[in-house]
Design a protein around this motif. Sequence first.
Motif, PDB file in Angstrom:
ATOM      1  N   GLN A  24       0.805  -1.214   0.000  1.00 50.32           N
ATOM      2  CA  GLN A  24       0.000   0.000   0.000  1.00 50.32           C
ATOM      3  C   GLN A  24       0.845   1.275   0.000  1.00 50.32           C
ATOM      4  O   GLN A  24       0.700   2.105  -0.881  1.00 50.32           O
ATOM      5  CB  GLN A  24      -0.951   0.005   1.200  1.00 50.32           C
ATOM      6  CG  GLN A  24      -1.950  -1.126   1.170  1.00 50.32           C
ATOM      7  CD  GLN A  24      -2.779  -1.143  -0.107  1.00 50.32           C
ATOM      8  OE1 GLN A  24      -3.374  -0.153  -0.479  1.00 50.32           O
ATOM      9  NE2 GLN A  24      -2.792  -2.273  -0.787  1.00 50.32           N
ATOM     10  N   ASP A  25       1.701   1.417   0.995  1.00 50.71           N
ATOM     11  CA  ASP A  25       2.476   2.657   1.126  1.00 50.71           C
ATOM     12  C   ASP A  25       3.559   2.759   0.056  1.00 50.71           C
ATOM     13  O   ASP A  25       3.643   3.768  -0.636  1.00 50.71           O
ATOM     14  CB  ASP A  25       3.084   2.759   2.526  1.00 50.71           C
ATOM     15  CG  ASP A  25       2.036   2.967   3.596  1.00 50.71           C
ATOM     16  OD1 ASP A  25       1.950   4.080   4.117  1.00 50.71           O
ATOM     17  OD2 ASP A  25       1.287   2.015   3.893  1.00 50.71           O
ATOM     18  N   CYS A  26       4.369   1.728  -0.066  1.00 53.98           N
ATOM     19  CA  CYS A  26       5.429   1.768  -1.083  1.00 53.98           C
ATOM     20  C   CYS A  26       4.812   1.706  -2.481  1.00 53.98           C
ATOM     21  O   CYS A  26       5.239   2.406  -3.387  1.00 53.98           O
ATOM     22  CB  CYS A  26       6.421   0.624  -0.885  1.00 53.98           C
ATOM     23  SG  CYS A  26       7.209   0.614   0.744  1.00 53.98           S
ATOM     24  N   GLY A  27       3.774   0.845  -2.607  1.00 51.30           N
ATOM     25  CA  GLY A  27       3.114   0.673  -3.897  1.00 51.30           C
ATOM     26  C   GLY A  27       2.461   1.937  -4.413  1.00 51.30           C
ATOM     27  O   GLY A  27       2.286   2.100  -5.624  1.00 51.30           O
ATOM     28  N   SER A  28       2.114   2.861  -3.516  1.00 48.50           N
ATOM     29  CA  SER A  28       1.479   4.098  -3.985  1.00 48.50           C
ATOM     30  C   SER A  28       2.425   4.919  -4.851  1.00 48.50           C
ATOM     31  O   SER A  28       1.972   5.662  -5.715  1.00 48.50           O
ATOM     32  CB  SER A  28       0.965   4.918  -2.804  1.00 48.50           C
ATOM     33  OG  SER A  28       2.023   5.412  -2.027  1.00 48.50           O
ATOM     34  N   CYS A  29       3.715   4.792  -4.655  1.00 48.90           N
ATOM     35  CA  CYS A  29       4.685   5.509  -5.498  1.00 48.90           C
ATOM     36  C   CYS A  29       5.443   4.574  -6.444  1.00 48.90           C
ATOM     37  O   CYS A  29       5.784   4.955  -7.550  1.00 48.90           O
ATOM     38  CB  CYS A  29       5.701   6.256  -4.639  1.00 48.90           C
ATOM     39  SG  CYS A  29       5.017   7.706  -3.827  1.00 48.90           S
ATOM     40  N   HIS A  30       5.726   3.375  -5.973  1.00 43.87           N
ATOM     41  CA  HIS A  30       6.536   2.439  -6.758  1.00 43.87           C
ATOM     42  C   HIS A  30       5.677   1.516  -7.624  1.00 43.87           C
ATOM     43  O   HIS A  30       6.199   0.600  -8.255  1.00 43.87           O
ATOM     44  CB  HIS A  30       7.429   1.605  -5.835  1.00 43.87           C
ATOM     45  CG  HIS A  30       8.466   2.424  -5.132  1.00 43.87           C
ATOM     46  ND1 HIS A  30       9.663   2.782  -5.723  1.00 43.87           N
ATOM     47  CD2 HIS A  30       8.489   2.963  -3.890  1.00 43.87           C
ATOM     48  CE1 HIS A  30      10.377   3.495  -4.871  1.00 43.87           C
ATOM     49  NE2 HIS A  30       9.685   3.633  -3.752  1.00 43.87           N
ATOM     50  N   GLY A  31       4.379   1.762  -7.652  1.00 42.20           N
ATOM     51  CA  GLY A  31       3.456   0.946  -8.436  1.00 42.20           C
ATOM     52  C   GLY A  31       2.911  -0.199  -7.594  1.00 42.20           C
ATOM     53  O   GLY A  31       3.642  -0.801  -6.820  1.00 42.20           O
ATOM     54  N   LEU A  32       1.624  -0.471  -7.744  1.00 41.48           N
ATOM     55  CA  LEU A  32       0.990  -1.502  -6.929  1.00 41.48           C
ATOM     56  C   LEU A  32       1.582  -2.890  -7.164  1.00 41.48           C
ATOM     57  O   LEU A  32       1.487  -3.754  -6.312  1.00 41.48           O
ATOM     58  CB  LEU A  32      -0.522  -1.503  -7.146  1.00 41.48           C
ATOM     59  CG  LEU A  32      -1.222  -0.238  -6.639  1.00 41.48           C
ATOM     60  CD1 LEU A  32      -2.706  -0.284  -6.944  1.00 41.48           C
ATOM     61  CD2 LEU A  32      -0.966  -0.033  -5.151  1.00 41.48           C
ATOM     62  N   THR A  33       2.223  -3.090  -8.322  1.00 37.61           N
ATOM     63  CA  THR A  33       2.913  -4.354  -8.576  1.00 37.61           C
ATOM     64  C   THR A  33       4.418  -4.182  -8.395  1.00 37.61           C
ATOM     65  O   THR A  33       5.189  -5.076  -8.752  1.00 37.61           O
ATOM     66  CB  THR A  33       2.605  -4.878  -9.991  1.00 37.61           C
ATOM     67  OG1 THR A  33       3.027  -3.897 -10.943  1.00 37.61           O
ATOM     68  CG2 THR A  33       1.130  -5.185 -10.160  1.00 37.61           C
ATOM     69  N   LEU A  34       4.813  -3.016  -7.869  1.00 40.27           N
ATOM     70  CA  LEU A  34       6.219  -2.681  -7.590  1.00 40.27           C
ATOM     71  C   LEU A  34       7.075  -2.617  -8.849  1.00 40.27           C
ATOM     72  O   LEU A  34       8.295  -2.685  -8.782  1.00 40.27           O
ATOM     73  CB  LEU A  34       6.821  -3.646  -6.554  1.00 40.27           C
ATOM     74  CG  LEU A  34       6.037  -3.762  -5.245  1.00 40.27           C
ATOM     75  CD1 LEU A  34       6.686  -4.785  -4.321  1.00 40.27           C
ATOM     76  CD2 LEU A  34       5.911  -2.420  -4.557  1.00 40.27           C
ATOM     77  N   GLN A  35       6.432  -2.424 -10.002  1.00 37.10           N
ATOM     78  CA  GLN A  35       7.138  -2.341 -11.276  1.00 37.10           C
ATOM     79  C   GLN A  35       7.615  -0.928 -11.588  1.00 37.10           C
ATOM     80  O   GLN A  35       8.220  -0.696 -12.623  1.00 37.10           O
ATOM     81  CB  GLN A  35       6.227  -2.831 -12.411  1.00 37.10           C
ATOM     82  CG  GLN A  35       5.769  -4.264 -12.277  1.00 37.10           C
ATOM     83  CD  GLN A  35       6.896  -5.251 -12.489  1.00 37.10           C
ATOM     84  OE1 GLN A  35       7.724  -5.075 -13.376  1.00 37.10           O
ATOM     85  NE2 GLN A  35       6.937  -6.274 -11.673  1.00 37.10           N
ATOM     86  N   GLY A  36       7.324   0.014 -10.703  1.00 32.49           N
ATOM     87  CA  GLY A  36       7.736   1.393 -10.908  1.00 32.49           C
ATOM     88  C   GLY A  36       6.537   2.293 -11.135  1.00 32.49           C
ATOM     89  O   GLY A  36       5.458   1.841 -11.494  1.00 32.49           O
ATOM     90  N   GLY A  37       6.722   3.539 -10.869  1.00 34.06           N
ATOM     91  CA  GLY A  37       5.686   4.558 -11.013  1.00 34.06           C
ATOM     92  C   GLY A  37       6.375   5.889 -10.807  1.00 34.06           C
ATOM     93  O   GLY A  37       7.360   6.185 -11.483  1.00 34.06           O
ATOM     94  N   LEU A  38       5.937   6.660  -9.820  1.00 33.95           N
ATOM     95  CA  LEU A  38       6.648   7.878  -9.443  1.00 33.95           C
ATOM     96  C   LEU A  38       8.061   7.505  -8.995  1.00 33.95           C
ATOM     97  O   LEU A  38       9.035   8.151  -9.343  1.00 33.95           O
ATOM     98  CB  LEU A  38       5.901   8.608  -8.322  1.00 33.95           C
ATOM     99  CG  LEU A  38       6.606   9.821  -7.716  1.00 33.95           C
ATOM    100  CD1 LEU A  38       6.757  10.920  -8.761  1.00 33.95           C
ATOM    101  CD2 LEU A  38       5.843  10.340  -6.508  1.00 33.95           C
ATOM    102  N   GLY A  39       8.159   6.428  -8.225  1.00 35.45           N
ATOM    103  CA  GLY A  39       9.453   5.902  -7.780  1.00 35.45           C
ATOM    104  C   GLY A  39       9.881   4.750  -8.673  1.00 35.45           C
ATOM    105  O   GLY A  39       9.082   4.190  -9.416  1.00 35.45           O
ATOM    106  N   PRO A  40      11.157   4.360  -8.591  1.00 38.54           N
ATOM    107  CA  PRO A  40      11.661   3.272  -9.426  1.00 38.54           C
ATOM    108  C   PRO A  40      11.063   1.920  -9.049  1.00 38.54           C
ATOM    109  O   PRO A  40      10.481   1.750  -7.975  1.00 38.54           O
ATOM    110  CB  PRO A  40      13.170   3.300  -9.172  1.00 38.54           C
ATOM    111  CG  PRO A  40      13.313   3.940  -7.833  1.00 38.54           C
ATOM    112  CD  PRO A  40      12.178   4.905  -7.702  1.00 38.54           C
ATOM    113  N   ALA A  41      11.237   0.950  -9.922  1.00 37.89           N
ATOM    114  CA  ALA A  41      10.773  -0.413  -9.677  1.00 37.89           C
ATOM    115  C   ALA A  41      11.465  -0.987  -8.440  1.00 37.89           C
ATOM    116  O   ALA A  41      12.643  -0.700  -8.174  1.00 37.89           O
ATOM    117  CB  ALA A  41      11.055  -1.288 -10.888  1.00 37.89           C
ATOM    118  N   LEU A  42      10.717  -1.799  -7.701  1.00 42.53           N
ATOM    119  CA  LEU A  42      11.264  -2.489  -6.529  1.00 42.53           C
ATOM    120  C   LEU A  42      11.248  -3.992  -6.750  1.00 42.53           C
ATOM    121  O   LEU A  42      11.062  -4.773  -5.833  1.00 42.53           O
ATOM    122  CB  LEU A  42      10.452  -2.134  -5.278  1.00 42.53           C
ATOM    123  CG  LEU A  42      10.458  -0.674  -4.859  1.00 42.53           C
ATOM    124  CD1 LEU A  42       9.601  -0.477  -3.615  1.00 42.53           C
ATOM    125  CD2 LEU A  42      11.877  -0.176  -4.618  1.00 42.53           C
TER     126      LEU A  42
END
Length: 99
Positions: A24-42
């Motif tokens: 939820q928290d990290c996914g809000s910037c890093h993408g809900l699948t953690l593939q990246g968004g505002l922040g880089p992919a995790l």
Amino acid sequence: MPACAQRASPQSERMRELVHLVRQDCGSCHGLTLQGGLGPALTAAALRDKPRDSLVATVLGGRPGTPMPPFHGIVAEDEAAWIVDRLQEGFPADPGAGR
């Protein structure tokens, strides 16, 4: 960071909370699948060559001058290390899963 060398796993209830936090928290910037968004992919692939201690420091201290906030006080150092280890392995696909 000597405490980062610890490999203790959180209790199962806390594991679920940490997985939820990442989703939820990290996914809000890093993408809900953690593939990246505002922040880089995790993803495991994106983090493969990143130093573990540096990633733990980022979780705890954030990145000044960027939208990455510090999570110190929300997660303990050993919990941040647990999160980083899970991310570098490939974060659990099931939001209810721990390891």
